[in-house]
Design an enzyme around this catalytic site. Sequence first.
Site, PDB file in Angstrom:
ATOM      1  N   HIS A 270      56.686  37.513  -3.457  1.00 49.70           N
ATOM      2  CA  HIS A 270      55.414  37.442  -2.747  1.00 49.70           C
ATOM      3  C   HIS A 270      55.105  35.978  -2.475  1.00 49.70           C
ATOM      4  O   HIS A 270      55.418  35.108  -3.267  1.00 49.70           O
ATOM      5  CB  HIS A 270      54.294  38.049  -3.598  1.00 49.70           C
ATOM      6  CG  HIS A 270      53.079  38.394  -2.801  1.00 49.70           C
ATOM      7  ND1 HIS A 270      52.114  37.486  -2.492  1.00 49.70           N
ATOM      8  CD2 HIS A 270      52.710  39.554  -2.218  1.00 49.70           C
ATOM      9  CE1 HIS A 270      51.169  38.062  -1.771  1.00 49.70           C
ATOM     10  NE2 HIS A 270      51.506  39.332  -1.582  1.00 49.70           N
ATOM     11  N   ASP A 328      54.596  46.933  -2.509  1.00 47.09           N
ATOM     12  CA  ASP A 328      55.460  47.851  -1.758  1.00 47.09           C
ATOM     13  C   ASP A 328      56.562  48.474  -2.590  1.00 47.09           C
ATOM     14  O   ASP A 328      57.289  49.342  -2.097  1.00 47.09           O
ATOM     15  CB  ASP A 328      56.091  47.085  -0.588  1.00 47.09           C
ATOM     16  CG  ASP A 328      55.015  46.615   0.367  1.00 47.09           C
ATOM     17  OD1 ASP A 328      54.914  45.400   0.609  1.00 47.09           O
ATOM     18  OD2 ASP A 328      54.227  47.464   0.821  1.00 47.09           O
TER      19      ASP A 328
END
Length: 394
Positions: A270, A328
């Site tokens: 991320h 996700d």
Amino acid sequence: QAGVFTYDPGFTSTASCDSAITYIDGGEGVLLHRGYTIGDLAEKSHFLEVCFLLLYGELPTAAQMEKFEGLVTRHTMVHEQMLKFFTGFRRDAHPMAIMVGVVGAMSAFYHDSIDINDAHQREVATIRLIAKMPTIAAMAYKYTIGQPFVYPRNDLDYASNFLNMCFSVPAEKYEVNPILSRAMDRIFTLHADHEQNASTSTVRLASSSGANPFACIAAGIACLWGPAHGGANQACLEMLREIGTVDRIPEFIARAKDKNDPFRLMGFGHRVYKNFDPRAKVMKQSADEVLELLGIENNPTLQVAKELEKQALQDPYFADKKLFPNVDFYSGIILEAMGFPTSMFTPIFALSRTVGWISQWKEMIEDPAMKIGRPRQLYTGATERDYVNVEDRG
Ligand code: SDX
């Protein structure tokens, strides 16, 4: 204070923008919406209440919630003429392509009457977008599978309505499973807003020119579609399916570490979190609960995901680069268990994120201090030079 940094040649630019909606501490893995932790909101709240919180800054009273939910419920249908937009697409069109097109087309149905500088008109656009996105996403799904559109029902809550519009067919009675409805609502909450991610910044930048809110949200949907952003949930489940069995995990971890291989572990890493994405923790717990309640806790994809997470987190490459599962990584497993094809994962992300996009659009218009700056650049091209006629070029 908007981030301001100075390049060497005395060049300054606003690096981002101010906002009072969402706070992320990437090092500590903290996510707050208007001061409330994502863990508390996912466990104790529900999506429409989170929408109210993001839009207006406070949790609603019971009366405020009833009014807000009533308004959203009464705007879930789309203009009948919009059905024609769907039939213009090929049947095998990706639902995200349809959503970009149809949401942008909403400008033609509502723009003429919406003055974004009028607070009431902004409210009208806000409610319409939150109300109609599930209907549009469900219609995009139904169109691509060749089934008739299912109209929204006012007797169902937001998440149940979406599941009904996706999975019911005229030929038989369909009862929404409350377990799936609660899990769906939680997935909406976990994706609602996330500070200045790529698609939200796209919406803010588009909105900064005064463009129509529906067109700005369409721009956000287009950006979210990318596999590095909202498209990662679809890419992640496809990756887990490709791995197939736990004995193939080392091969894929080796590929993810190989700089000559473009392969990345989807659902990992991320730009901001250098710790666990708090949403991934809730999503993992939800995946366990939903699959167990559905009696498919031994789902091979979930087993591969858990073993992949374990092995990656034990690998120095991922630990050194502070790469953890993100929102996700587990979401696709739940969505697949609900019966959605992978092509619907990102449309569901877009449906959820609409409230984040529109909350930040509203904030930016209502408080000019929150405007996103025009991005500048550091020029690295040729210095000024004279034009050379084609006959004199080498
Ligand atoms: C979302 O911004 C948001 O908030 C987005 C989002 C939201 O809610 O809006 O959180 C939603 O988009 C989540 C991210 C979904 N994307 C994916 O899961 C795709 C896989 N992840 C990567 O593509 C990547 O992690 C990014 C794009 C998310 C971040 O990329 P960065 O900024 O390059 O990551 P980084 O700086 O932390 O990378 C550090 C290193 C780099 O290697 P070096 O250059 O240092 O040698 O780690 C490597 C990266 O190449 N790396 C990975 C990796 N992610 C980063 N290596 C293998 N697999 C990965 N997944």
